[in-house]
Design a protein around this motif. Structure first.
Motif, PDB file in Angstrom:
ATOM      1  N   LYS A  28       0.537  -0.964   7.809  1.00 23.85           N
ATOM      2  CA  LYS A  28       0.377  -2.202   7.886  1.00 23.85           C
ATOM      3  C   LYS A  28      -0.800  -2.614   7.221  1.00 23.85           C
ATOM      4  O   LYS A  28      -2.133  -2.855   7.944  1.00 23.85           O
ATOM      5  CB  LYS A  28       0.395  -2.810   9.174  1.00 23.85           C
ATOM      6  N   PRO A  29      -0.820  -3.067   5.851  1.00 21.97           N
ATOM      7  CA  PRO A  29       0.325  -3.002   4.875  1.00 21.97           C
ATOM      8  C   PRO A  29       0.544  -1.498   4.291  1.00 21.97           C
ATOM      9  O   PRO A  29      -0.491  -0.795   4.162  1.00 21.97           O
ATOM     10  CB  PRO A  29      -0.218  -4.065   3.825  1.00 21.97           C
ATOM     11  N   ALA A  30       1.567  -1.423   3.890  1.00 25.81           N
ATOM     12  CA  ALA A  30       2.066  -0.113   3.191  1.00 25.81           C
ATOM     13  C   ALA A  30       1.863  -0.295   1.773  1.00 25.81           C
ATOM     14  O   ALA A  30       2.810  -0.363   1.001  1.00 25.81           O
ATOM     15  CB  ALA A  30       3.423   0.244   3.572  1.00 25.81           C
ATOM     16  N   VAL A  31       0.548  -0.450   1.247  1.00 22.77           N
ATOM     17  CA  VAL A  31       0.073  -0.509   0.143  1.00 22.77           C
ATOM     18  C   VAL A  31      -0.027   0.872  -0.822  1.00 22.77           C
ATOM     19  O   VAL A  31      -0.339   1.628   0.180  1.00 22.77           O
ATOM     20  CB  VAL A  31      -1.148  -1.689  -0.101  1.00 22.77           C
ATOM     21  N   THR A  32      -0.113   0.726  -2.071  1.00 25.41           N
ATOM     22  CA  THR A  32      -0.126   1.719  -3.088  1.00 25.41           C
ATOM     23  C   THR A  32      -0.964   1.251  -4.229  1.00 25.41           C
ATOM     24  O   THR A  32      -1.100   0.195  -4.591  1.00 25.41           O
ATOM     25  CB  THR A  32       1.091   2.585  -3.352  1.00 25.41           C
ATOM     26  N   GLY A  33      -1.312   2.485  -5.031  1.00 21.38           N
ATOM     27  CA  GLY A  33      -1.960   1.999  -6.131  1.00 21.38           C
ATOM     28  C   GLY A  33      -3.408   1.359  -6.262  1.00 21.38           C
ATOM     29  O   GLY A  33      -3.962   1.560  -5.083  1.00 21.38           O
ATOM     30  N   TRP A  34      -3.720   0.431  -7.022  1.00 20.13           N
ATOM     31  CA  TRP A  34      -5.184  -0.436  -7.014  1.00 20.13           C
ATOM     32  C   TRP A  34      -5.015  -1.210  -5.652  1.00 20.13           C
ATOM     33  O   TRP A  34      -6.186  -1.586  -5.342  1.00 20.13           O
ATOM     34  CB  TRP A  34      -5.302  -1.063  -8.074  1.00 20.13           C
ATOM     35  N   VAL A  35      -4.120  -1.881  -5.341  1.00 20.39           N
ATOM     36  CA  VAL A  35      -3.985  -2.657  -4.211  1.00 20.39           C
ATOM     37  C   VAL A  35      -4.563  -1.833  -2.855  1.00 20.39           C
ATOM     38  O   VAL A  35      -5.510  -2.291  -2.011  1.00 20.39           O
ATOM     39  CB  VAL A  35      -2.646  -3.315  -3.817  1.00 20.39           C
ATOM     40  N   ALA A  36      -4.051  -0.696  -2.720  1.00 25.73           N
ATOM     41  CA  ALA A  36      -4.455   0.010  -1.708  1.00 25.73           C
ATOM     42  C   ALA A  36      -5.877   0.747  -2.037  1.00 25.73           C
ATOM     43  O   ALA A  36      -6.445   0.705  -1.035  1.00 25.73           O
ATOM     44  CB  ALA A  36      -3.488   1.585  -1.784  1.00 25.73           C
ATOM     45  N   PHE A  37      -6.216   0.814  -2.990  1.00 30.52           N
ATOM     46  CA  PHE A  37      -7.576   1.241  -3.248  1.00 30.52           C
ATOM     47  C   PHE A  37      -8.831   0.133  -2.771  1.00 30.52           C
ATOM     48  O   PHE A  37      -9.526   0.190  -2.199  1.00 30.52           O
ATOM     49  CB  PHE A  37      -7.791   1.461  -4.759  1.00 30.52           C
ATOM     50  N   VAL A  38      -8.375  -1.161  -2.893  1.00 32.69           N
ATOM     51  CA  VAL A  38      -9.191  -2.138  -2.467  1.00 32.69           C
ATOM     52  C   VAL A  38      -9.215  -2.221  -0.956  1.00 32.69           C
ATOM     53  O   VAL A  38     -10.131  -2.213  -0.185  1.00 32.69           O
ATOM     54  CB  VAL A  38      -8.592  -3.542  -2.931  1.00 32.69           C
ATOM     55  N   ALA A  97      -1.789   7.592  -1.165  1.00 30.32           N
ATOM     56  CA  ALA A  97      -1.350   6.162  -1.517  1.00 30.32           C
ATOM     57  C   ALA A  97      -1.900   5.597  -2.750  1.00 30.32           C
ATOM     58  O   ALA A  97      -1.242   4.931  -3.505  1.00 30.32           O
ATOM     59  CB  ALA A  97      -1.902   5.038  -0.166  1.00 30.32           C
ATOM     60  N   VAL A  98      -3.177   5.783  -2.865  1.00 25.19           N
ATOM     61  CA  VAL A  98      -3.932   5.155  -4.022  1.00 25.19           C
ATOM     62  C   VAL A  98      -3.432   6.099  -5.583  1.00 25.19           C
ATOM     63  O   VAL A  98      -2.987   5.340  -6.525  1.00 25.19           O
ATOM     64  CB  VAL A  98      -5.561   5.434  -4.284  1.00 25.19           C
ATOM     65  N   PHE A  99      -3.482   7.339  -5.636  1.00 26.41           N
ATOM     66  CA  PHE A  99      -3.087   8.254  -6.782  1.00 26.41           C
ATOM     67  C   PHE A  99      -1.776   8.785  -6.811  1.00 26.41           C
ATOM     68  O   PHE A  99      -1.406   8.911  -8.032  1.00 26.41           O
ATOM     69  CB  PHE A  99      -4.218   9.007  -6.746  1.00 26.41           C
ATOM     70  N   ALA A 156      -6.271  -6.661   7.406  1.00 23.35           N
ATOM     71  CA  ALA A 156      -4.973  -5.985   7.108  1.00 23.35           C
ATOM     72  C   ALA A 156      -4.076  -7.213   6.629  1.00 23.35           C
ATOM     73  O   ALA A 156      -2.987  -6.988   6.145  1.00 23.35           O
ATOM     74  CB  ALA A 156      -4.308  -5.244   8.086  1.00 23.35           C
ATOM     75  N   GLY A 157      -4.312  -8.409   6.913  1.00 23.28           N
ATOM     76  CA  GLY A 157      -3.280  -9.310   6.506  1.00 23.28           C
ATOM     77  C   GLY A 157      -2.025  -9.202   7.303  1.00 23.28           C
ATOM     78  O   GLY A 157      -1.128  -9.859   7.037  1.00 23.28           O
ATOM     79  N   ALA A 158      -2.259  -9.032   8.788  1.00 18.46           N
ATOM     80  CA  ALA A 158      -1.088  -8.587   9.531  1.00 18.46           C
ATOM     81  C   ALA A 158      -0.621 -10.226  10.053  1.00 18.46           C
ATOM     82  O   ALA A 158      -1.291 -10.534  11.358  1.00 18.46           O
ATOM     83  CB  ALA A 158      -1.298  -7.690  10.553  1.00 18.46           C
TER      84      ALA A 158
END
Length: 295
Positions: A28-38, A97-99, A156-158
């Protein structure tokens, strides 16, 4: 107690950071890539920044590593072990998640549990102290955990959980203040029990033990005026819980407006928790104050 800036930063920032890590570990949230990096950069920045701030209150910061050796008896040692373990596990989870655009959920769940365990062990450093009745009660760990979850949900923006967790944390804060104000009197500690002369009649201090200051007075005896404390409580509650909650439930149109209000809610919450933490330390009446006529 005299509230040191380092411990205020530590308890404020680490609670937020590990709270966000717990939510990220649960997806929460299940983010990946650069969004996850932030997201992970913010979480690790708060968590690690808070931990580093705590070392500045040590007389010999370079010896902080020795705390890890006393895990059988020390909550400080357990906190250090949980914190390092949480950061390592969540670091691996973040790497995926990020890479690799994938989530290793077993690591995430373990990391979330370790993150909350870190907040709990931090709270127990204070809860265990019988010499400070305001801290020595079951609401102290509940307050630390509720603050961490509320702050983590905001970061987390929940949107669905954050209003409820803020309301719960605010209620816990009010309960803590109400019970804490009675804690010293309820402990049964007074100058008679402190000196061991209470069975001989009413005990009073003829004069202070000495005229100059000392380490005990500088570190453990700090008196906050009642009116001053009440004003700060209103500020802490308004900034930390009431105003962020209003920001979240206001009916607004447009994604940009929602993000703006969410950002304002986060900033208000951080400011309010910092004030609350200052009160947490400043109003902690150590029983040693009895010897100096401060209680």
């Amino acid at each position: 107690m005299h509230p040191a800036p380092s411990v205020i930063l530590f308890t404020t920032l680490s609670g937020l950071g590990f709270g966000l890590l717990a939510f990220l570990g649960l997806g929460k949230p299940a983010v990946t890539g650069w969004v996850a990096f932030v997201f992970y950069a913010i979480a690790f920045g708060f968590a690690v920044g808070g931990l580093l701030a705590s070392t500045f209150h040590l007389g010999r910061p370079e010896r902080a590593w020795r705390a890890f050796t006393q895990w059988k008896t020390s909550w400080l040692s357990r906190e250090g072990i949980c914190a390092v373990s949480a950061l390592i596990v969540m670091g691996l989870f973040a790497f995926g998640a990020v890479f690799l655009d994938t989530h290793w959920w077993v690591l995430g769940w373990i990391g979330a549990a370790l993150s909350l365990a870190t907040v709990f062990t931090t709270s127990m450093i204070y809860t265990q102290l019988k010499t400070i009745p305001r801290w020595n009660m079951s609401l102290t760990p509940v307050m630390f955990l509720s603050f961490s979850l509320a702050g983590g949900s905001l970061l987390a923006g929940a949107e669905a959980l954050a209003p409820w967790l803020l309301a719960i944390a605010g209620s816990v804060q009010l309960a803590y203040w109400a019970k804490g104000d009675q804690a010293f009197a309820s402990s049964g500690t007074n100058i008679g029990t402190a000196t061991g002369l209470g069975d001989r009649g009413t005990v009073r201090a003829f004069e202070p033990p000495h005229t100059g200051s000392n380490y005990l007075l500088r570190e453990f005896v700090h008196v906050v005026g009642r009116k001053h404390a009440q004003k700060l409580r209103v500020i802490a509650f308004a900034l930390g819980f009431a105003l962020p909650l209003i920001c979240l439930i206001l009916p607004v149109e447009g994604l940009m407006a929602k993000h703006l209000l969410a950002g304002i809610a986060v900033l208000l919450h951080i400011a309010g928790i910092a004030v609350s933490r200052w009160l947490f330390f400043a109003q902690a009446e150590h029983v040693v104050g009895l010897y100096y006529g401060k209680r």
